[in-house]
Design an enzyme around this catalytic site. Structure first.
Site, short mmCIF file in Angstrom:
data_model
loop_
_atom_site.label_atom_id
_atom_site.label_comp_id
_atom_site.label_asym_id
_atom_site.label_seq_id
_atom_site.Cartn_x
_atom_site.Cartn_y
_atom_site.Cartn_z
N PRO A 270 32.63 -5.31 18.91
CA PRO A 270 33.76 -4.43 18.60
C PRO A 270 33.70 -3.96 17.15
O PRO A 270 32.82 -4.40 16.39
CB PRO A 270 34.96 -5.35 18.82
CG PRO A 270 34.44 -6.71 18.49
CD PRO A 270 33.01 -6.73 18.95
N MET A 271 34.64 -3.13 16.75
CA MET A 271 34.71 -2.73 15.34
C MET A 271 35.03 -3.96 14.49
O MET A 271 35.65 -4.91 14.96
CB MET A 271 35.79 -1.66 15.15
CG MET A 271 35.39 -0.32 15.72
SD MET A 271 36.68 0.94 15.49
CE MET A 271 36.66 1.17 13.71
N GLN B 192 26.60 4.77 19.48
CA GLN B 192 27.38 5.31 20.61
C GLN B 192 27.54 6.82 20.54
O GLN B 192 27.85 7.46 21.54
CB GLN B 192 28.77 4.64 20.68
CG GLN B 192 29.75 4.96 19.54
CD GLN B 192 29.58 4.07 18.32
OE1 GLN B 192 28.66 3.27 18.26
NE2 GLN B 192 30.45 4.22 17.33
N TYR C 85 42.34 1.39 14.27
CA TYR C 85 41.82 0.37 15.18
C TYR C 85 42.02 -1.03 14.63
O TYR C 85 42.08 -1.22 13.41
CB TYR C 85 40.30 0.57 15.39
CG TYR C 85 39.94 1.90 16.02
CD1 TYR C 85 39.98 2.06 17.40
CD2 TYR C 85 39.56 2.99 15.23
CE1 TYR C 85 39.63 3.28 17.99
CE2 TYR C 85 39.21 4.21 15.80
CZ TYR C 85 39.25 4.35 17.18
OH TYR C 85 38.91 5.55 17.76
N ARG D 97 33.51 9.74 6.97
CA ARG D 97 34.53 8.98 6.22
C ARG D 97 34.13 8.65 4.79
O ARG D 97 34.93 8.71 3.88
CB ARG D 97 34.86 7.67 6.94
CG ARG D 97 35.87 7.82 8.03
CD ARG D 97 36.11 6.53 8.73
NE ARG D 97 34.92 6.07 9.42
CZ ARG D 97 34.77 4.85 9.94
NH1 ARG D 97 35.74 3.97 9.80
NH2 ARG D 97 33.67 4.51 10.57
N LYS E 219 28.51 -5.31 12.52
CA LYS E 219 27.31 -4.63 13.04
C LYS E 219 26.57 -3.91 11.92
O LYS E 219 25.35 -4.06 11.76
CB LYS E 219 27.69 -3.62 14.15
CG LYS E 219 28.43 -4.24 15.32
CD LYS E 219 28.74 -3.23 16.40
CE LYS E 219 29.62 -2.09 15.97
NZ LYS E 219 30.99 -2.53 15.52
N GLU F 106 26.13 3.50 14.39
CA GLU F 106 27.06 4.29 15.23
C GLU F 106 26.31 4.89 16.43
O GLU F 106 26.47 6.06 16.77
CB GLU F 106 27.69 5.44 14.42
CG GLU F 106 28.31 5.03 13.10
CD GLU F 106 29.68 4.40 13.24
OE1 GLU F 106 30.08 4.05 14.37
OE2 GLU F 106 30.33 4.24 12.21
N CYS G 189 40.34 -11.82 15.71
CA CYS G 189 41.53 -11.13 16.23
C CYS G 189 42.54 -10.98 15.10
O CYS G 189 42.89 -11.97 14.43
CB CYS G 189 42.14 -11.92 17.40
SG CYS G 189 43.70 -11.22 17.96
N1 LIG Z 1 40.86 -5.62 10.29
C1 LIG Z 1 39.96 -5.42 9.31
N2 LIG Z 1 40.12 -4.44 8.42
C2 LIG Z 1 39.21 -4.20 7.46
N3 LIG Z 1 38.07 -4.92 7.31
C3 LIG Z 1 37.88 -5.90 8.16
C4 LIG Z 1 38.80 -6.19 9.20
N4 LIG Z 1 38.32 -7.20 9.92
C5 LIG Z 1 37.13 -7.53 9.33
N5 LIG Z 1 36.88 -6.76 8.29
C6 LIG Z 1 35.71 -6.80 7.40
O1 LIG Z 1 34.72 -5.99 7.97
C7 LIG Z 1 33.45 -6.61 7.79
C8 LIG Z 1 32.46 -6.09 8.81
O2 LIG Z 1 32.18 -4.75 8.48
P1 LIG Z 1 31.08 -3.92 9.23
O3 LIG Z 1 29.76 -4.58 9.07
O4 LIG Z 1 31.21 -2.51 8.72
O5 LIG Z 1 31.56 -4.04 10.76
P2 LIG Z 1 31.24 -3.09 12.01
O6 LIG Z 1 30.07 -2.23 11.67
O7 LIG Z 1 30.97 -4.03 13.14
O8 LIG Z 1 32.50 -2.30 12.24
C9 LIG Z 1 33.78 -8.07 7.95
O9 LIG Z 1 32.84 -8.84 7.27
C10 LIG Z 1 35.15 -8.20 7.33
O10 LIG Z 1 35.07 -8.58 5.97
C1 LIG Z 2 36.73 1.89 19.67
C2 LIG Z 2 36.39 3.31 19.33
C3 LIG Z 2 35.85 3.62 18.08
N1 LIG Z 2 35.54 4.89 17.78
C4 LIG Z 2 34.98 5.24 16.45
C5 LIG Z 2 35.77 4.69 15.30
C6 LIG Z 2 34.73 4.55 14.20
O1 LIG Z 2 34.62 5.82 13.56
C7 LIG Z 2 33.46 4.24 14.99
C8 LIG Z 2 33.11 2.77 15.00
O2 LIG Z 2 32.76 2.31 13.72
P1 LIG Z 2 32.31 0.79 13.42
O3 LIG Z 2 31.12 0.95 12.51
O4 LIG Z 2 31.94 0.11 14.69
O5 LIG Z 2 33.44 0.14 12.73
O6 LIG Z 2 33.70 4.66 16.33
C9 LIG Z 2 35.72 5.91 18.71
O7 LIG Z 2 35.40 7.09 18.45
N2 LIG Z 2 36.25 5.61 19.93
C10 LIG Z 2 36.60 4.34 20.28
O8 LIG Z 2 37.08 4.13 21.44
ZN LIG Z 3 44.30 -12.81 19.53
#
Ligand SMILES: Nc1ncnc2c1ncn2[C@@H]1O[C@H](COP(=O)(O)OP(=O)(O)O)[C@@H](O)[C@H]1O
Ligand SMILES: Cc1cn([C@H]2C[C@H](O)[C@@H](COP(=O)(O)O)O2)c(=O)[nH]c1=O
Ligand SMILES: [Zn+2]
Length: 278
Positions: free
Chosen positions: A87-88, A166, A248, A120, A92, A164, A220
């Site tokens: 998940p976000m 997807q 999100y 962004r 990743k 990204e 979570c």
């Molecule tokens: N709700 C949140 N809002 C902002 N940052 C968060 C949140 N939850 C976790 N993080 C931070 O985001 C980091 C992961 O970032 P990133 O590698 O960009 O994740 P992904 O690519 O999976 O979205 C985590 O190590 C944590 O510090």
């Molecule tokens: C769940 C979800 C996400 N997205 C978008 C939102 C962000 O711009 C990226 C995901 O970024 P991350 O590196 O994994 O944090 O995807 C979306 O367009 N639709 C969705 O359902």
């Molecule tokens: Zn929970």
């Protein structure tokens, strides 16, 4: 028709060091009969281009062109595909960056591609949710990468990161060609599911191509347990919606289901209010 033994000799050639750059295989086909002429079945082909031309009297001429690149990669095809999903906020992009930086410090030539839909943090960087950055190639589709990057530079490239994932419709073909035929190590990071937990883009399609698949989890935001899903906090319904913590949050199963119920109840209440007021 290509016989089984001929096919084996093409797929697993026994000697091939002095292969010319390009070889031609000609296949003249009549509606009921195919004949393949391979000038050198022991040559190691890298990839094929098949071109069909219609001759007079409706009989097709099929030309199969085998490209044999005399590069390091063609002599020992060492391509790999590694997929990182979750998940976000699961880390990743952080994991992708760590692997790319480690490959780079081991002397490999690296490049990262991201979707140009995500503007962004500026187009030419990938940035983690913690603010770690790396230069990247923002693209609409992966098929344009070789041309944008330059063919000569592409040949010298060892590792390609895709963030990204997807958002790329041509993910499957790009990864397969880069690993199988061009000998690249491809590291792919992307969402396996969207905010409704449906498959997202082509990320799941490349699992059968992969050497490794890593599913990461976040925390979570409500209870702190492991989060497998991404909850959209807004009412927007389109699949693709760029955003971060403003739109999100990562959630566990219980809070995903609870969150969807709350969203649905809010939606119904606001519909009801609209009907009442007008
Ligand atoms: N709700 C949140 N809002 C902002 N940052 C968060 C949140 N939850 C976790 N993080 C931070 O985001 C980091 C992961 O970032 P990133 O590698 O960009 O994740 P992904 O690519 O999976 O979205 C985590 O190590 C944590 O510090
Ligand atoms: C769940 C979800 C996400 N997205 C978008 C939102 C962000 O711009 C990226 C995901 O970024 P991350 O590196 O994994 O944090 O995807 C979306 O367009 N639709 C969705 O359902
Ligand atoms: Zn929970």
């Amino acid at each position: 028709m290509l016989s089984l033994s001929r096919m084996k000799s093409l797929v697993s050639p026994t000697l091939s060091t002095l292969a010319p750059k390009t070889r031609r295989f000609s296949l003249y086909s009549q509606p009921s009969r195919n004949l393949l002429c391979n000038p050198n079945p022991l040559q190691k082909p890298n990839f094929f281009h098949v071109k069909t031309t219609m001759l007079p009297h409706n009989s097709p001429m099929i030309c199969i062109q085998s490209h044999s690149l005399n590069t390091e990669a063609s002599q020992s095809p060492s391509g790999e595909i590694h997929v990182i999903v979750g998940p976000m906020f699961a880390g990743k992009t952080t994991t992708l960056l760590r692997r790319i930086k480690s490959e780079s410090s081991n002397g490999r030539s690296v490049a990262i591609i991201k979707s140009n839909k995500d503007t962004r943090y500026g187009l030419h960087s990938i940035v983690t949710h913690d603010g770690d950055k790396f230069p990247c190639w923002p693209l609409a589709d992966l098929s344009s990468f070789r041309q944008e990057f330059g063919s000569d530079a592409y040949e010298k490239l060892d590792v390609i990161g895709i963030d990204e994932a997807q958002f790329f419709d041509d993910l499957y073909d790009f990864c397969r060609n880069a690993a199988d035929y061009d000998g690249k190590i491809v590291i792919v990071a992307g969402l396996d599911g969207d905010y409704l937990r449906r498959r997202f883009g082509s990320v799941l399609d490349i699992i059968p191509l992969a050497d490794s698949v890593t599913k990461l989890t976040a925390r979570c935001e409500i209870c702190g347990k492991r989060a497998f899903f991404t909850l959209r906090k807004t009412e927007e319904m389109q699949t693709e919606l760029i955003g971060g913590a403003d739109k999100y949050m990562p959630v566990c199963r219980k809070h995903y289901v609870g969150g969807q119920v709350v969203k649905e109840a809010t939606r119904i209440a606001s519909e009801y209010q609209k009907v009442q007021s007008g």
